[in-house]
Write a protein that holds these residues in place. Structure first.
Motif, PDB file in Angstrom:
ATOM      1  N   UNK A 114       0.836  -1.210   0.000  1.00 53.02           N
ATOM      2  CA  UNK A 114       0.000   0.000   0.000  1.00 53.02           C
ATOM      3  C   UNK A 114       0.865   1.251   0.000  1.00 53.02           C
ATOM      4  N   UNK A 115       1.902   1.249   0.858  1.00 55.87           N
ATOM      5  CA  UNK A 115       2.789   2.411   0.942  1.00 55.87           C
ATOM      6  C   UNK A 115       4.025   2.089   0.101  1.00 55.87           C
ATOM      7  N   UNK A 116       3.880   2.233  -1.209  1.00 55.77           N
ATOM      8  CA  UNK A 116       4.964   1.710  -2.049  1.00 55.77           C
ATOM      9  C   UNK A 116       6.211   2.549  -1.978  1.00 55.77           C
ATOM     10  N   UNK A 117       6.119   3.838  -1.556  1.00 56.93           N
ATOM     11  CA  UNK A 117       7.352   4.623  -1.397  1.00 56.93           C
ATOM     12  C   UNK A 117       8.229   4.016  -0.299  1.00 56.93           C
ATOM     13  N   UNK A 174       6.828  -5.371   5.523  1.00 55.97           N
ATOM     14  CA  UNK A 174       5.481  -5.783   5.943  1.00 55.97           C
ATOM     15  C   UNK A 174       4.685  -4.570   6.419  1.00 55.97           C
ATOM     16  N   UNK A 175       5.368  -3.681   7.182  1.00 57.62           N
ATOM     17  CA  UNK A 175       4.707  -2.441   7.602  1.00 57.62           C
ATOM     18  C   UNK A 175       4.266  -1.633   6.396  1.00 57.62           C
ATOM     19  N   UNK A 176       5.145  -1.562   5.381  1.00 62.53           N
ATOM     20  CA  UNK A 176       4.824  -0.785   4.191  1.00 62.53           C
ATOM     21  C   UNK A 176       3.637  -1.403   3.463  1.00 62.53           C
ATOM     22  N   UNK A 206       0.432  -0.562   5.010  1.00 55.52           N
ATOM     23  CA  UNK A 206       0.143   0.860   5.009  1.00 55.52           C
ATOM     24  C   UNK A 206       0.154   1.471   6.389  1.00 55.52           C
ATOM     25  N   UNK A 207       0.988   0.932   7.299  1.00 53.91           N
ATOM     26  CA  UNK A 207       1.082   1.542   8.631  1.00 53.91           C
ATOM     27  C   UNK A 207       1.728   2.915   8.521  1.00 53.91           C
ATOM     28  N   UNK A 260       5.978   6.336  11.140  1.00 57.92           N
ATOM     29  CA  UNK A 260       6.664   6.354  12.437  1.00 57.92           C
ATOM     30  C   UNK A 260       6.742   4.955  13.036  1.00 57.92           C
ATOM     31  N   UNK A 261       5.839   4.053  12.597  1.00 58.44           N
ATOM     32  CA  UNK A 261       5.857   2.696  13.143  1.00 58.44           C
ATOM     33  C   UNK A 261       7.109   1.942  12.716  1.00 58.44           C
ATOM     34  N   UNK A 262       7.684   2.345  11.570  1.00 57.14           N
ATOM     35  CA  UNK A 262       8.867   1.625  11.082  1.00 57.14           C
ATOM     36  C   UNK A 262      10.164   2.329  11.416  1.00 57.14           C
TER      37      UNK A 262
END
Lengths: 224, 219
Positions: free
Chosen positions: A128-131, A185-187, A190-191, A194-196
């Protein structure tokens, strides 16, 4: 300082030119990663986007790991011993290892971006957060290149270097791989960024440690 | 006799640890019950292993600085003893985990990290086997030894603390000593660490001497 930097630049340019002249090796690596992705795609017999996210992510990084080990293993074996002796008289070992690492970072960037593109094309893009996912990919390329280059130097000194390269590098690369899996996995989920943050800092720290160790320890390998 | 006092100390401490560790009073804890006594054996084995690995790395650095093969021989024997202690630590941990967590090898980051560090040091031994020339073997394996220790530290101290772990002191769990141990237990626990470390050094010393004799016999 200025001069030493320009010497490193020349060495890096030499690596790229060498690779370009022996294009079969480069093409081989590109085909290796595309082939590996395709084998996985057909083995799972999955249509786009049907894999579980965790399987999708892990599979991608395993492919990355194997193609990285294969690509970097040949860093020190593609040139003959006589030529290496010649470099030994020309440049300091630190310059050689830095040039090799820079070159391998470039190689890994190409391989991982191509791998991701093909992977996302056939198996669907679940990130989801591909950047952030791409950011993890870049950090991973740097870390893989830095730690595997030193191991490749060690393995090249022994005769049975293909097996040795694999068994020496699996445990060395594992902390990095685990952290990368967690970031990506966080990316995917789409977390929030700051979580990563902790993981990203740890990856940077491991990269820095491995880089420093490579520069410090390589002269001892190079001497023999 | 003056040189051997530490061996007597090791025997004394370990005898005390075994007897008082098994017979001495312990606090009653739920789930842990009597298995809390394993803290005298399992944990000191790990502490001793880390000390042995650190010493092995220090001798690898000394070899690289001096080029004396004697340092290399000491370095590899410290690594060997560390592997034995690691396997013993795994065995005692598996028995403990079986009765407190329900299975001998739960999927816990700390266990897996330790398994990987065992792989690291076994790979170190395989690497040594790949060379015939002594100086070359010593130099290359010393480099890998230093790299292995540098990877071992984040594996064992950073990654388990970032995720959920069953182990005390990790993943937001309080450390073991905070609530579960009383002063009575500390009287056994701290000497046990010293005792097991001394035992490891002793084993290593014997192995180094044996190796030296073998080298003389070969020549």
């Amino acid at each position: 300082m200025q001069q030493s930097l320009s010497q490193i630049g020349t060495l890096v340019a030499k690596e790229f030119r060498l690779e370009w002249r022996q294009r079969y090796a480069l093409n081989g690596m590109l085909l290796y990663i595309v082939g590996a992705v395709f084998v996985c795609y057909l083995s799972f017999n999955a249509r786009r986007g049907q894999l579980l996210p965790i399987v999708w992510n892990t599979l991608f990084w395993i492919i990355q790991l194997f193609s990285a080990i294969n690509a970097i293993a040949k860093t020190f074996v593609q040139e003959r011993a006589g030529r290496q002796l010649y470099y030994y008289t020309l440049a300091s070992p630190q310059q050689i290892i830095i040039a090799k690492i820079i070159y391998n970072i470039g190689l890994m960037l190409v391989l991982s971006l191509l791998g991701f593109a093909v992977y996302a094309f056939v198996l669907g893009n679940l990130a989801q957060d591909w950047q952030l996912y791409l950011g993890g990919l870049l950090l991973g390329a740097v870390g893989f290149a830095a730690s595997l280059t030193l191991v490749a130097g060690i393995a090249a000194k022994a005769e049975n270097s293909a097996t040795l390269m694999a068994i020496l590098s699996f445990p060395v690369i594992l902390p990095l791989l685990l952290l990368l899996l967690r970031v990506s996995k966080n990316a995917m989920d789409g977390l929030e960024r700051s979580a990563s943050r902790d993981e990203l800092l740890s990856i940077l720290a491991i990269d820095a440690i491995v880089l420093a160790l490579s520069v410090l320890l390589f002269p001892f390998i190079w001497k023999s | 006799m003056k040189k051997h006092w530490w061996k007597a100390l090791a025997v004394l401490i370990l005898t005390y640890t075994v007897f008082w560790g098994l017979l001495g009073p312990t606090p009653r804890q739920p789930i842990l019950n009597e298995s809390i006594r394993n803290v005298y054996f399992h944990v000191p084995l790990w502490f001793a292993m880390i000390t042995l690995m650190l010493t092995s790395m220090i001798f690898a650095i000394r070899y690289l600085r001096s080029g004396k093969l004697a340092h290399d021989a000491v370095s590899v024997q410290f690594a060997n003893t560390a592997i034995v202690f690691g396997l013993l630590g795994c065995a005692t941990g598996a028995v403990w985990a079986n009765y407190t967590w329900g299975e001998p090898w739960p999927n816990d980051p700390k266990l897996n990290s330790v398994a990987v560090s065992m792989l690291l040091y076994l790979a170190y031994l395989v690497l040594r086997g790949a060379f015939d020339d002594e100086q070359r073997r010593a130099r290359i394996s010393a480099v890998y030894n230093i790299l292995a220790f540098a990877v071992f530290i984040p594996l064992i101290f950073i990654i388990p603390r970032m995720t959920d772990s069953l182990h005390p002191g990790n993943g937001g769990n309080p450390a073991f000593g905070k609530y579960d141990m009383d002063n009575q237990m500390r009287m056994v626990f701290y000497p046990a660490i010293i005792g097991f470390t001394l035992l490891g050094v002793w084993i290593t010393q014997l192995r180094v001497r044996l190796r030296r004799l073998q080298m003389v016999m070969e020549e």
